[in-house]
Design a protein around this motif. Structure first.
Motif, mmCIF file in Angstrom:
data_model
loop_
_atom_site.group_PDB
_atom_site.id
_atom_site.type_symbol
_atom_site.label_atom_id
_atom_site.label_comp_id
_atom_site.label_asym_id
_atom_site.label_seq_id
_atom_site.Cartn_x
_atom_site.Cartn_y
_atom_site.Cartn_z
ATOM 1 N N UNK A 326 0.840 -1.023 -0.065
ATOM 2 C CA UNK A 326 -0.010 0.015 0.058
ATOM 3 C C UNK A 326 0.969 1.374 0.121
ATOM 4 N N UNK A 327 1.928 1.051 0.899
ATOM 5 C CA UNK A 327 2.998 2.320 0.957
ATOM 6 C C UNK A 327 3.502 2.763 -0.648
ATOM 7 N N UNK A 328 3.893 1.603 -1.165
ATOM 8 C CA UNK A 328 4.621 1.836 -2.708
ATOM 9 C C UNK A 328 3.794 2.133 -3.675
ATOM 10 N N UNK A 329 2.489 1.454 -3.849
ATOM 11 C CA UNK A 329 1.519 1.621 -4.896
ATOM 12 C C UNK A 329 0.234 0.690 -4.692
ATOM 13 N N UNK A 330 -0.861 1.538 -4.247
ATOM 14 C CA UNK A 330 -2.075 0.708 -3.937
ATOM 15 C C UNK A 330 -2.741 -0.063 -5.173
ATOM 16 N N UNK A 331 -2.124 0.337 -6.426
ATOM 17 C CA UNK A 331 -2.597 -0.521 -7.533
ATOM 18 C C UNK A 331 -1.485 -1.557 -7.846
ATOM 19 N N UNK A 332 -0.571 -1.882 -6.914
ATOM 20 C CA UNK A 332 0.433 -3.111 -7.077
ATOM 21 C C UNK A 332 -0.442 -4.189 -6.340
ATOM 22 N N UNK A 333 -0.444 -5.467 -7.085
ATOM 23 C CA UNK A 333 -1.128 -6.512 -6.497
ATOM 24 C C UNK A 333 -0.445 -7.323 -5.670
#
Length: 375
Positions: A326-333
């Motif tokens: 979530x901290x890096x990229x919420x779009x990352x699965x």
């Protein structure tokens, strides 16, 4: 006094000798009026070319150039224009890359996505739609040694009898967006086509120095230097990760999330090191984030040291992978590796779950407005 005189003469002789040694790598440039040395070179189209291949041409223009040099890249369009504009006037334009690929340091590739191997020449010729033969001379450099180009690009223009009538620059403005005052190569070709004397036969030429085989030791010493650079792995929290993504610097930032237990991560990490060493002298920064558990920090650091990863490296401070995601990229699965390309101000222009295509990534970096191919 006699003793001092003898010492002075001896010093002069030594300096002259030293000068000859220092200039030995640079062959003498072909003189105006000299006959064109023949060659037998492989083109990017798979065909072999010699002077006889262009026997029908009234004028032959030979440009010594390459893939990687920013000046050479800046002139690609103008070389294509010369080939197109004089095609119907029996003028042949060819390009030769004579750089030894093994003599090129990675830090000399900061303005390109491609080095100067034959295979990479084929890619560049296709990407740019070259309308002229692009020939490889990098293995033995015999053709360059015969012609004596001093920089890329360096153009040699010959008349029908293949006597040199012009050698030097293409024009006097490097950037393709600029307007040249002196279009020396074009003027020389036009004069020869019209049967007139070339107005200016010689000019200096500006660009990257030729990468002669003698420079291979420089590439080797570059790699030895990487081992001396400090490698660090710092702990980072959620706020720190979010700040990384916000990218408040003036640099294009490439971020890779990896782990020592992730096979694809380990396999592709050397590609990121190549990019780091290529572009770190530009407005570019590579950052790695280890997804290893905090108690595996020593293992992660050892891996990074083995890869000469002198770039900024971080490891998440807690063993909660979902907070990391979530901290890096919420779009990352959540699958590793995960890579982001972030412009200054936090605009994400690329994101990839899984391994990247290194060739496409290098092209994306060098063609980004914050980096670029030209000075």
């Amino acid at each position: 006094m006699c003793s001092r005189y003898r010492i002075s003469v001896l010093l002069f002789i030594l300096l002259v000798a030293a000068g000859k040694v220092m200039s030995a790598d640079q062959p003498e440039t072909l003189k105006i009026g000299a006959a064109a040395p023949d060659f037998n070179l492989l083109g990017t189209d798979g065909k072999r070319y010699s002077l006889k291949s262009f026997a029908a041409a009234e004028v032959l223009a030979i440009v010594f150039t390459c893939n990687h040099c920013p000046t050479a890249q800046a002139y690609e369009g103008r070389i294509k224009a010369l080939a197109a504009d004089f095609k119907t006037k029996k003028v042949a334009v060819i390009a030769i890359s004579s750089n030894d690929p093994k003599a090129i340091r990675l830090d000399e590739l900061g303005y390109t996505d491609l080095s100067d191997t034959y295979d990479e020449m084929k890619i560049r010729a296709k990407d740019m739609g070259y309308n002229f033969p692009y020939l490889y001379d990098g293995d033995d450099q015999k053709t360059a040694l015969a012609y004596g180009p001093v920089a890329t690009p360096h153009i040699f223009i010959f008349d029908k009898s293949r006597k040199l009538q012009y050698n030097g620059r293409i024009d006097d403005v490097e950037k393709p967006t600029g307007t040249p005052k002196n279009m020396d190569a074009r003027n020389a070709i036009e004069a020869l086509v019209a049967g007139k004397p070339v107005p200016v036969a010689n000019t200096k030429t500006f660009g990257c120095s030729m990468k002669w085989a003698a420079k291979e030791s420089g590439a080797q010493s570059e790699q030895a230097g990487w081992a001396k650079e400090p490698v660090k792995l710092e702990t980072i929290d959620e706020a720190g990760l979010k700040e990384l993504i916000q990218n408040k610097t003036d640099k294009l930032r490439l971020i890779n999330v990896w782990a020592t237990w992730c096979g694809p991560c380990v396999t592709e990490f050397p590609d990121f090191m190549t990019m780091h060493h290529m572009y770190r002298g530009r407005d570019f920064e590579f950052v790695s984030i280890s997804a290893d558990s905090p108690d595996k920090k020593a293992k992660a650091l050892k891996f990074l040291q083995g890869k000469y990863a002198s770039n900024p490296n971080y490891i998440f401070n807690v063993d909660d992978k979902y907070k990391l995601i979530e901290a890096v990229d919420p779009k990352w699965q959540g699958a590793l590796p995960y890579t982001l390309l972030v412009e200054p101000g936090g605009k994400i222009v690329y994101s990839q779950q899984g391994p990247i295509d290194p060739a496409k990534m290098k092209k994306m970096i060098v063609e980004n407005k914050y980096v670029g191919r030209y000075y």
